[in-house]
Design a protein around this motif. Structure first.
Motif, PDB file in Angstrom:
ATOM      1  N   GLY A 157      46.114  -7.346 -32.160  1.00 58.87           N
ATOM      2  CA  GLY A 157      45.728  -8.704 -32.550  1.00 58.87           C
ATOM      3  C   GLY A 157      44.218  -8.816 -32.606  1.00 58.87           C
ATOM      4  N   LYS A 158      43.778  -9.815 -33.332  1.00 59.91           N
ATOM      5  CA  LYS A 158      42.356 -10.046 -33.473  1.00 59.91           C
ATOM      6  C   LYS A 158      41.900 -11.061 -32.422  1.00 59.91           C
ATOM      7  N   ALA A 159      40.845 -10.726 -31.732  1.00 61.20           N
ATOM      8  CA  ALA A 159      40.304 -11.653 -30.733  1.00 61.20           C
ATOM      9  C   ALA A 159      39.536 -12.766 -31.421  1.00 61.20           C
ATOM     10  N   GLN A 219      35.038 -12.369 -28.653  1.00 60.93           N
ATOM     11  CA  GLN A 219      34.276 -11.278 -29.253  1.00 60.93           C
ATOM     12  C   GLN A 219      32.795 -11.396 -28.918  1.00 60.93           C
ATOM     13  N   ALA A 220      32.266 -12.635 -28.926  1.00 58.27           N
ATOM     14  CA  ALA A 220      30.860 -12.844 -28.562  1.00 58.27           C
ATOM     15  C   ALA A 220      30.622 -12.496 -27.098  1.00 58.27           C
ATOM     16  N   THR A 253      28.393  -8.952 -22.881  1.00 63.55           N
ATOM     17  CA  THR A 253      28.629  -8.078 -21.726  1.00 63.55           C
ATOM     18  C   THR A 253      28.170  -6.652 -22.013  1.00 63.55           C
ATOM     19  N   LEU A 254      28.476  -6.155 -23.212  1.00 62.24           N
ATOM     20  CA  LEU A 254      28.032  -4.815 -23.589  1.00 62.24           C
ATOM     21  C   LEU A 254      26.512  -4.729 -23.624  1.00 62.24           C
ATOM     22  N   GLN A 264      24.734 -11.194 -31.335  1.00 54.72           N
ATOM     23  CA  GLN A 264      24.878 -11.787 -32.668  1.00 54.72           C
ATOM     24  C   GLN A 264      24.302 -13.199 -32.697  1.00 54.72           C
ATOM     25  N   LYS A 265      24.632 -13.998 -31.677  1.00 52.23           N
ATOM     26  CA  LYS A 265      24.105 -15.363 -31.630  1.00 52.23           C
ATOM     27  C   LYS A 265      22.602 -15.353 -31.444  1.00 52.23           C
TER      28      LYS A 265
END
Length: 456
Positions: free
Chosen positions: A233-235, A240-241, A246-247, A310-311
């Motif tokens: 499934g797609k989160a 995802q953000a 966290t990464l 990304q943000k």
């Protein structure tokens, strides 16, 4: 012979150390520091924007960026400028110059240690913040409030200042010697502050804590990734953000540990052999590289934020667009109308004016009643009834012609009036700036006039 060779080796190694400090601390360190100051300032401006300053993670990163800026501002005069200015004097073993004496008189060492300690524990705080978000996502909002985050940051700075108080009492400046010497208090506490307390508080405890936290976070990231593949499934965008943030923080902590690791080794070496390590060529070389790695770590966090966040990238782009000069707006309505008027032939304008004057004169001539002229002699011969019939018929004909002509004139006037109103509407809107998505249409009336219609 052996004494002379040892002196030559010592002199050559000293020259090599000075040259290495000039290149590494002077040139490379200056470039990295300037880049890091600009990058951290941009990071602070982005993180304090209304859309970013609401999360506890961004508040920690803002405080961390401020500490990075202060650290780099201390590094530039203490290391970079010192060897850029005094390299030739150090090489020829000249007495201390004015800038070095000024640095010696300033308490750069206590401030340096205070800021470095705050950077270390702010990194632990932001890692702990992310661990709570990963381990307890439902209770994280109640635990990680803005008030709790600010209190934690204040406590970290207070602890750093209190811990570094002995460094303020450790040395004093002697004007005759133009250097700093240990005070009586400094001689007593030097061994404890530099060896027994410094290594555990600054390196061992933070490194062990960061290792445990990041191992737990990485395990959670791997488990979530496997669960996502299993469910196929797609989160959603928020999850995802959070994953990317966290990464990013895990990467920041790993880079931080790798950059601090050489200094941990050097401090342990110094604790074991204080006098021999200081005069060792390898120790001095590793010390130069280790301090540069700290500068590299404080200067490149901005790049990690841009790469993983990304943000952060979106907010940075919006911020840069607001800072750029505004582009010229498209031509307004007045400019477009003036172009159309200028392109219209002069003959057409004169022809329209002539036709309008003719219509006005025709209207005036028909609005006046034309008198009926009848020969008096014929009137006497005709009967009164015939004369009346002729007059009535003439009046009816004149009335019908006048009515038809008046109707034509009214239609023309109405057309002219509509055209005039359209022109007034356009004139009224000339001062309003046009937009790129507005549509314009050009109409040509029966009287030769051109109308520019704005579709709203």
């Amino acid at each position: 012979m052996s004494n002379n060779s040892s002196l030559i080796d010592h002199s050559s190694s000293l020259d090599y150390i000075l040259l290495l400090r000039l290149i590494v601390w002077g040139y490379i360190g200056m470039v990295l520091s300037l880049f890091g100051i600009v990058g951290n300032i941009i990071t602070v401006l982005v993180l304090i924007s209304p859309s970013m300053r609401t999360t506890s993670t961004n508040i920690y990163l803002t405080a961390l960026s401020c500490s990075n800026i202060l650290f780099l501002l201390i590094f530039i005069p203490s290391y970079s400028l010192r060897y850029l200015i005094g390299y030739e004097l150090y090489k020829t073993n000249q007495p201390p110059f004015a800038f070095e004496i000024l640095l010696t008189r300033l308490p750069t060492s206590p401030i340096y240690n205070t800021i470095l300690l705050s950077i270390i524990y702010l990194t632990i705080a932001v890692s702990m913040d992310r661990l709570i978000l990963v381990q307890f996502p439902l209770k994280a909002r109640q635990i990680l409030t803005q008030r709790a985050t600010l209190i934690t940051i204040i406590l970290i700075y207070a602890f750093s200042i209190v811990y570094c108080i002995p460094y303020w009492l450790e040395q004093r400046y002697v004007p005759d010697l133009k250097t700093c010497v240990l005070t009586s208090i400094g001689q007593r506490i030097h061994k404890y502050t530099r060896i027994y307390i410094y290594i555990p508080v600054v390196y061992l405890i933070p490194f062990a804590t960061l290792t445990c936290i990041n191992v737990t976070i990485i395990q959670n990231l791997i488990a979530k990734k496997r669960r996502k593949k299993h469910l196929c499934g797609k989160a959603n965008k928020k999850k995802q953000a959070d994953y990317h943030i966290t990464l990013m923080l895990v990467t920041v902590v790993i880079v931080f540990v790798l950059c601090q690791l050489p200094l941990l080794i050097l401090n342990a070496w110094y604790a074991i052999d204080p006098h021999g390590s200081y005069h060792n060529f390898l120790f001095q070389s590793l010390n130069i590289i280790g301090i540069l790695l700290i500068v590299f770590n404080t200067s490149t966090n901005f790049l990690l934020y841009c790469f993983f966040g990304q943000k952060f990238r979106q907010t940075l782009i919006e911020f840069m667009l607001r800072m750029l000069p505004k582009q010229r707006k498209p031509a307004n309505m007045q400019t477009r109308i003036s172009k159309i008027v200028n392109n219209q032939p002069l003959q057409s304008v004169e022809k329209n004016q002539t036709e309008k004057q003719q219509r006005i004169s025709t209207r005036d001539s028909f609005t006046k009643r034309t008198p009926l002229i009848i020969d008096q002699t014929k009137t006497n011969e005709l009967s009164q009834e015939t004369v009346n019939n002729m007059l009535d018929q003439k009046l009816e004909n004149d009335k019908s012609k006048s009515t038809s002509m008046q109707t034509t004139i009214n239609h023309q006037e109405e057309s002219d009036r509509l055209i005039t109103k359209s022109e007034q509407v356009l004139i009224m809107n000339e001062n309003f700036p046009s937009k790129p998505d507005q549509q314009f249409k050009l109409y040509t009336g029966t009287n030769g006039k051109r109308i520019l219609v704005l579709k709203i």
